[in-house]
Enzyme design. Structure first.
Site, PDB file in Angstrom:
ATOM      1  N   GLY A 401    -124.462  77.586  -2.028  1.00  0.00           N
ATOM      2  CA  GLY A 401    -123.243  76.848  -2.310  1.00  0.00           C
ATOM      3  C   GLY A 401    -123.001  75.721  -1.327  1.00  0.00           C
ATOM      4  O   GLY A 401    -123.932  75.113  -0.780  1.00  0.00           O
ATOM      5  N   SER A 402    -121.726  75.440  -1.064  1.00  0.00           N
ATOM      6  CA  SER A 402    -121.322  74.224  -0.347  1.00  0.00           C
ATOM      7  C   SER A 402    -121.727  74.180   1.116  1.00  0.00           C
ATOM      8  O   SER A 402    -121.544  73.147   1.774  1.00  0.00           O
ATOM      9  CB  SER A 402    -119.808  74.046  -0.451  1.00  0.00           C
ATOM     10  OG  SER A 402    -119.430  73.842  -1.797  1.00  0.00           O
ATOM     11  N   THR A 403    -122.275  75.259   1.662  1.00  0.00           N
ATOM     12  CA  THR A 403    -122.727  75.207   3.054  1.00  0.00           C
ATOM     13  C   THR A 403    -123.857  74.198   3.249  1.00  0.00           C
ATOM     14  O   THR A 403    -124.149  73.807   4.383  1.00  0.00           O
ATOM     15  CB  THR A 403    -123.195  76.605   3.522  1.00  0.00           C
ATOM     16  OG1 THR A 403    -124.076  77.158   2.546  1.00  0.00           O
ATOM     17  CG2 THR A 403    -122.018  77.536   3.729  1.00  0.00           C
ATOM     18  N   VAL A 404    -124.502  73.756   2.161  1.00  0.00           N
ATOM     19  CA  VAL A 404    -125.599  72.785   2.304  1.00  0.00           C
ATOM     20  C   VAL A 404    -125.092  71.344   2.274  1.00  0.00           C
ATOM     21  O   VAL A 404    -125.897  70.411   2.387  1.00  0.00           O
ATOM     22  CB  VAL A 404    -126.662  72.975   1.196  1.00  0.00           C
ATOM     23  CG1 VAL A 404    -127.128  74.409   1.111  1.00  0.00           C
ATOM     24  CG2 VAL A 404    -126.160  72.488  -0.151  1.00  0.00           C
TER      25      VAL A 404
END
Length: 715
Positions: A401-404
């Site tokens: 998810g958005s951690t990248v």
């Protein structure tokens, strides 16, 4: 008459010349032969002398399979994680001249003195034992006529012929004959089979671990009557921690694994040697195994050993000091286990069964904690149980998810499709009949800059970076090529952070990541927000460490030091080697670009609209991080993955961390943000432990503070 005499004289003269020529030729030949012999002897002694000496020593010097303890494994503070417990043992060493009858006699004598389990006896063992005990009856199992018929088969060699006769003999032993042994005879067989399994001159364990003091003393008193038998100390591998990454070893019964038999045999292992079969025990086998005793057997002309000299005594294996902090590890394991049980007992958790947490030093790659936990239902009690799944931190793959998004933004900087401080409009985007939007903005148009794009987790900001890289406004043919190039560029850039590639950790079995094969524009947008390719928790920890330390991707490591064996398991032995920092690469971004991304991560924790507000409010330390939510599938059901990455403190980071909770819920938005809770509690426990140790005096030599390595600077 004179004429006849002259002819006779001439004949004699010719004969003498001929004899002289032959004698000269003979002497010359002898001279040449002796010269060649001398040259040959000189060549053998001077040129090849050392080679032949080594070959002779190789045949005389034999590694003896003495039971030397494996090296201990300690945590970074000097606590023993894996140790050796001494056990009484009885061994047998056979010679090349030892016959089966000799061994049987010794086995019968030993059976009177010790008790031996018979569970490992096989049908094949019983057949062989029956043949040994009943040689005349066994020889009649194959008739003379049958043997003669086999001998007529010219395709069979002598060895193959005997093998065929032995096979027929074994097959014709009846069940009644196999089951005719008494309990006493079976005990003799159990001892005999252990004696037979060893190599000549190499002690073979007959009984270990459960040898009573009485058995040990009784056998010791009668060693003179039991040729080849000895009493000694064996070692049993004991783990003081449940962490699975420590690995396991084979037992003497298992010996070297069949799958790696050739590998170990080529390195002078015996078939019954204990070896590491997983993780640290396997990866560092060469250091942990110890050195066997080397002996030289002196033989008489008949080949009988008359004396055995020890050339080199056996040595214990080297001790390993890990980077893992076992006290911190245990605390973080409790946090993850408690949270996992709490979530599993809650609603919509049918597919939830695991959670992961990695904490490491971003400046040198030292892994402080690898936590992986799995919740299972005990089939007998029906209760939930927690199993260790630490190896899942570097083998299990999940959408993050958005951690990248920091990697996406930094890739955009690299490709000049976004500038530091640039503002973009966050708005719903229609792609391929599907509307894509940010979670915080469903329908309106909101201006966000790059810091807010990270802090508020703007999907659309990342989509527009991906669209700019794919140049979606060009012709269809060019667009397809550009999309493919955009996929390649993203993945190459992500890999430079550690995403979608192996981290280089010093453990076997690491997963590299799962890379999808679609190149549609919609999938490209999903990739930019972590909704397509899959990564391990350790990859996420390496990725955020790369950002925290200023752009250097450093290989994680679990080995800190190699030391000489400790005498008592408390005071560490002398240092042999300290494992250095392994910088794999530097990302293609400027310091200003990396600092801008860090500001966005700081906004996540402290910004007015950050996705993890007040993460460390009121604390003496601060940090920066990023939360992530991904749509996933498990058992064909749509689920939600949660993730969290971060580092602390914000200036001069000491720790970087990553949390992944796969399949936390089967209902969108039907979950708590346990990822943020675990990350917060983990960081708090780190600082509590650090403060506690700061107030204590180090009382054990070799112990070191939890964080010591300096920040990595450019070479």
């Amino acid at each position: 008459m004179k004429k006849q005499m002259r002819k006779a004289d001439q004949a004699k003269i010719r004969q003498r010349k001929h004899i002289a020529f032959r004698m000269n030729f003979l002497f010359f030949s002898i001279f040449v032969l002796f010269s060649l012999l001398i040259f040959r002897l000189g060549y053998l002694q001077i040129v090849k002398g050392e080679d032949y000496s080594r070959a002779l020593e190789k045949t005389e010097e034999i590694p003896v399979n003495t039971s030397v303890p494996r090296g201990r494994i300690f945590d970074r503070m000097g606590r023993v994680l894996v140790d050796n417990d001494p056990k009484n043992a009885i061994t047998y060493t056979k010679m090349t001249s030892t016959s089966s009858a000799d061994m049987l006699k010794v086995a019968e004598q030993l059976a009177v003195l010790i008790e031996q389990e018979t569970k490992r006896i096989t049908i094949g063992d019983k057949r062989d034992f029956w043949i040994l005990k009943n040689s005349e009856a066994a020889s009649k199992k194959v008739s003379q006529k049958e043997q003669e018929a086999l001998e007529k088969d010219s395709s069979l060699s002598r060895i193959e012929l005997q093998r065929e006769i032995n096979k027929l003999t074994r097959e014709r032993i009846t069940d009644e004959e196999i089951n005719s042994f008494t309990e006493e005879e079976l005990e003799v067989l159990a001892i005999y089979r252990e004696m037979m399994s060893g190599y000549a001159y190499s002690p073979q364990i007959v009984k270990s671990g459960n040898v009573t003091d009485e058995e040990f003393a009784t056998v010791s008193e009668r060693l003179g009557e039991l040729p080849g038998v000895d009493t000694t100390t064996d070692w049993e591998r004991v783990r003081r921690s449940d962490n699975t990454i420590l690995g396991t070893t084979t037992s003497p019964i298992e010996g070297i694994p069949d799958s790696r038999k050739n590998y170990y045999l080529a390195r002078d292992y015996s078939r019954n040697d204990r070896v590491g079969k997983s993780y640290i025990e396997q990866y560092y086998e060469e250091l942990l195994k110890g050195q066997k005793t080397i002996v030289k057997n002196i033989k008489d002309r008949s080949g009988r050993v008359i004396e055995t000299k020890t050339i080199r005594e056996g040595e214990p294996g080297k001790d390993l000091i890990l980077t893992i902090d076992s006290e911190l590890q245990q605390t973080l394991e409790n946090i993850v286990s408690d949270k996992l049980l709490e979530l599993k007992r809650g609603p919509n958790a049918g597919e939830l069964d695991r959670a992961f947490l990695v904490m490491m030093n971003p400046n040198n790659g030292e892994v402080l904690s690898l936590v992986g936990k799995q919740v299972v239902t005990n089939p007998e009690t029906g209760k939930l149980e927690i199993w260790d799944y630490a190896f899942g931190t570097f083998t299990a793959l999940h959408e993050a998810g958005s951690t990248v998004k920091m990697a996406t933004l930094l890739t955009g900087y690299q490709e000049n499709v976004v500038r530091i401080g640039e503002t973009k409009i966050d708005e719903p985007i229609r792609i391929g009949g599907i509307t894509k939007r940010s979670l915080f903005n469903q329908n309106s148009r909101v201006a966000v800059n790059d810091i807010e794009a990270i802090g508020r987790s703007s999907n659309v900001y990342m989509f527009k970076i991906a669209l700019a890289m794919a140049n979606s406004g060009s012709s269809s043919q060019d667009s397809e090529l550009n999309r493919k190039n955009a996929f390649d560029t993203f993945r190459q850039s992500f890999a430079s952070f550690g995403l979608g590639t192996k981290t280089g950790i010093d453990l076997p079995g690491e997963s590299g990541g799962l890379i999808g094969d679609s190149n549609s524009i919609g999938i490209l947008l999903d990739l930019s927000i972590g909704q397509y390719d899959t990564y391990t928790t350790l990859q996420l920890a390496q990725y955020v460490s790369t950002i925290a330390n200023g752009g250097y991707r450093i290989a994680p490591k679990v080995l800190k030091e190699i030391r000489e064996p400790s005498e008592d398991g408390e005071i560490l032995g002398p240092l042999i080697q300290e494992i250095g920092v392994n910088i794999l690469n530097r990302i293609q971004n400027t310091d200003a670009e990396i600092d801008q991304v860090k500001r966005g991560m700081h906004y996540v924790y402290y910004g007015s609209k950050g996705t993890a507000p007040n993460q460390f409010a009121g604390k003496d330390y601060d940090g920066a991080g990023k939360t992530g939510t991904a749509q996933a599938f498990s058992s064909g059901k749509p689920t939600i993955n949660l993730s969290h990455v971060g580092f602390s403190p914000y200036e001069n980071p000491e720790i970087a961390y990553a949390v992944v909770i796969p399949n936390i819920s089967t209902v969108p938005r039907g979950y708590t943000y346990a990822n943020n809770q675990i990350a917060k509690e983990a960081v708090e426990e780190y600082y509590k432990l650090k403060a506690k140790r700061a107030g204590e005096e180090t009382s054990t030599a070799g112990k070191q503070p939890i964080i010591q390595a300096p920040k990595v600077e450019p070479e």
